[in-house]
Design an enzyme around this catalytic site. Sequence first.
Site, PDB file in Angstrom:
ATOM      1  N   ASP A   1      -9.003  30.562  -0.294  1.00 15.52           N
ATOM      2  CA  ASP A   1      -8.516  31.935  -0.362  1.00 15.52           C
ATOM      3  C   ASP A   1      -9.503  32.758  -1.173  1.00 15.52           C
ATOM      4  O   ASP A   1      -9.570  32.637  -2.396  1.00 15.52           O
ATOM      5  CB  ASP A   1      -7.132  31.967  -1.014  1.00 15.52           C
ATOM      6  CG  ASP A   1      -6.545  33.378  -1.062  1.00 15.52           C
ATOM      7  OD1 ASP A   1      -7.208  34.316  -0.582  1.00 15.52           O
ATOM      8  OD2 ASP A   1      -5.423  33.524  -1.573  1.00 15.52           O
TER       9      ASP A   1
ATOM     10  N   SER B   1       0.987  36.651  -2.027  1.00 12.03           N
ATOM     11  CA  SER B   1       0.017  37.733  -2.092  1.00 12.03           C
ATOM     12  C   SER B   1       0.551  38.829  -3.022  1.00 12.03           C
ATOM     13  O   SER B   1       0.796  38.563  -4.190  1.00 12.03           O
ATOM     14  CB  SER B   1      -0.277  38.253  -0.689  1.00 12.03           C
ATOM     15  OG  SER B   1      -1.425  39.054  -0.675  1.00 12.03           O
TER      16      SER B   1
ATOM     17  N   HIS C   1      -5.707  32.121   2.478  1.00 12.62           N
ATOM     18  CA  HIS C   1      -4.598  32.926   1.959  1.00 12.62           C
ATOM     19  C   HIS C   1      -3.277  32.529   2.613  1.00 12.62           C
ATOM     20  O   HIS C   1      -2.213  32.870   2.116  1.00 12.62           O
ATOM     21  CB  HIS C   1      -4.902  34.402   2.225  1.00 12.62           C
ATOM     22  CG  HIS C   1      -4.144  35.363   1.363  1.00 12.62           C
ATOM     23  ND1 HIS C   1      -4.146  35.315  -0.009  1.00 12.62           N
ATOM     24  CD2 HIS C   1      -3.352  36.419   1.688  1.00 12.62           C
ATOM     25  CE1 HIS C   1      -3.398  36.300  -0.495  1.00 12.62           C
ATOM     26  NE2 HIS C   1      -2.910  36.977   0.511  1.00 12.62           N
TER      27      HIS C   1
END
Length: 681
Positions: free
Chosen positions: A625, A544, A657
């Site tokens: 995601d 991320s 994600h």
Amino acid sequence: MRRLPLVLIALLMSAQSMPAPTPFTPDDLVRVKRLSDPQVAPDGHRVVYTLRTSDMEANKGSTDLWLADTNMPLAAPRKLTTHAAGDASARWSSDGREIYFLSSRSGSSQVWKLALAGGEATQVTDLPLEVGTFAVAPGASGVLAISLEVFTDCADLACTRARLDAKEKSPSQGLVYDRLFIRHWDTWSNGTRAHLFTVHVGADGKASAPVDVMRGMDADTPSKPFGGDEEYTFSPDGKRIVFSTRVAGRTEPWSTNFDLYETGIDGDAAPRNLTAANPAWDTQPVFLKDGTLAYLAMKRPGFESDRFAIMVRKADGSTRELAPDWDRSVARLRADFSGTGLLANADERGQVPLFALEPKSGKVRALTADGQVTDYSPARNGVVIAQANLNAPPDLYLARAADVAPARISDVNRELLAARAPVEYEQFSFEGWNNETVYGYVVKPAGLVAGRKYPVALQIHGGPQVAAGNSWSYRWNPRTLAGSSYAIVMIDFHGTPGYGQAFTDSISQDWGGKPFIDNQKGLTAAIERFDFLDGDKACALGASYGGFMINWIAGQWPERFKCLVNHDGIFDARAMYYTTEELWFEEWEHGGIHYDNPESYEKFNPLNHVKQWRTPMLVVQGEQDFRVPDGQGIATFTALQRLGIDSRLLFFPDENHWVLKPANSLQWHHEVLGWLDKYLK
């Protein structure tokens, strides 16, 4: 010559026959039992909790309910449910004789009830829609609040069910939208909203027809995608409900203006906005015994990582902030067992302790010290906490004060962890950006041998406003890397919570600035301080925001690492703005809308520095995601391949994600460890 007692001889022989503990492995991580959601009974000493085990054949988790007693620490807990459908979210009846819980035994998620005296569980709700969350009203009214996904213009649940079924059966599967939030996290919008309903449980144990107390509201409670029953509560008399929701219309994707609304349980009157004066986030309402309403509130609209302060609201509507000088952001707020005080957990310099707060004076007192309190429930003789650290996932403890070690209640992974050598870890500090004090952790490799040097994994946390502290992760877990003879360095760089809100704020509009310098200085400081770190053999890993930082490092610090691992990281800030879902995040972090402030998006855009890339990189991306869409990972891999840099793409069509399925998690670990082994061993 004195002879050893027979008992001592037996113990020595037993110890000699026991196999030596082995390092913790990725297989252990996916099989470890996951404890969550402790709920203490009205008697103040029994506690029910959810335990998740991995079903490797089905490639998913399975949950059951267990019961423990705070008066009998480490006594064998009682397993309450064993159904294959999975049972979770247990909540006590007001008299403590029964528990309500969610189960899919009937084929969809519904509320069930189990008497603790014995007997089989019985179904309470039998609705055409799945129950998402629920809460039990205080007293003996038999009222439940439940959340259901409905079309807000439908008069009843049958209407919503009919529309959903018709769409599923239609040969045309096209989706039509006229405003954003077309998809969120990992789910495409079907036009429904999560609404709160009330039901009455009759003498026969069956629920009445549900009443929508949010009728007509274009809003969700709980909030999507991760909201739960902490976002609504009953009044002490059980006649009213206060809930948090955002009525934002087309502005919803760039608004964080959640407000608290109050309404009666009969749904006759329109909900009344209690916090309209605050344009930022209000949530987690909690009633005290005297009727005072406490809740969490942010001050800055559009900033999801603003400080969550505690507010208290009297019956006359007067409101004040509790403990305004306590510069911490609360994660979870609850009333204590007496109903006169408050409890809160919050980040605190690499730990997540539990705190007690006195509503009148605002005095704050820590109840725990080290470790991560993931959840808690007030008890008669303390607070039952689910606590974890870098060595172990959450288990139940009874906490009383920070200077007294919590008493252990459960040990759900006793056999597994006893057979695995624990890792050693140490928090350290150094002078980071602008010579400000920054903290980090070093996790030592399993079986560390004095005088030997070990390859280094710089693990960069995501968020970015989260911490890489003394906590447990079921995904990016340092103990699995340590089990493969890697030393791990983690830096709580500028932007991390737990060091004051100004420290958290400092990352916004400076993603590649202060945090990048902190990681550079932190890695150097760790190598200088810990002689077992081999600075010449290092790889950086991140997901991320951490994945963004990997791409940034590739262009700004390409000579430092032997390899890189980028999981769901941002490659192009421009495309990210126009394809992600929660625009409030992008607009706050970059100081505005892209077309109004393109320079901010370009300032730390990895795309602009691709020509400097030369470090081998493993790229991981989930197709589901929608936070960092899959085009970002594919673009990263395309750039690497076109530049002729050794690279590898691990793509999960069925993950978001995060990597959640056990088999996928194992594959992820084997690929990551294989990549590190290739370049560091």
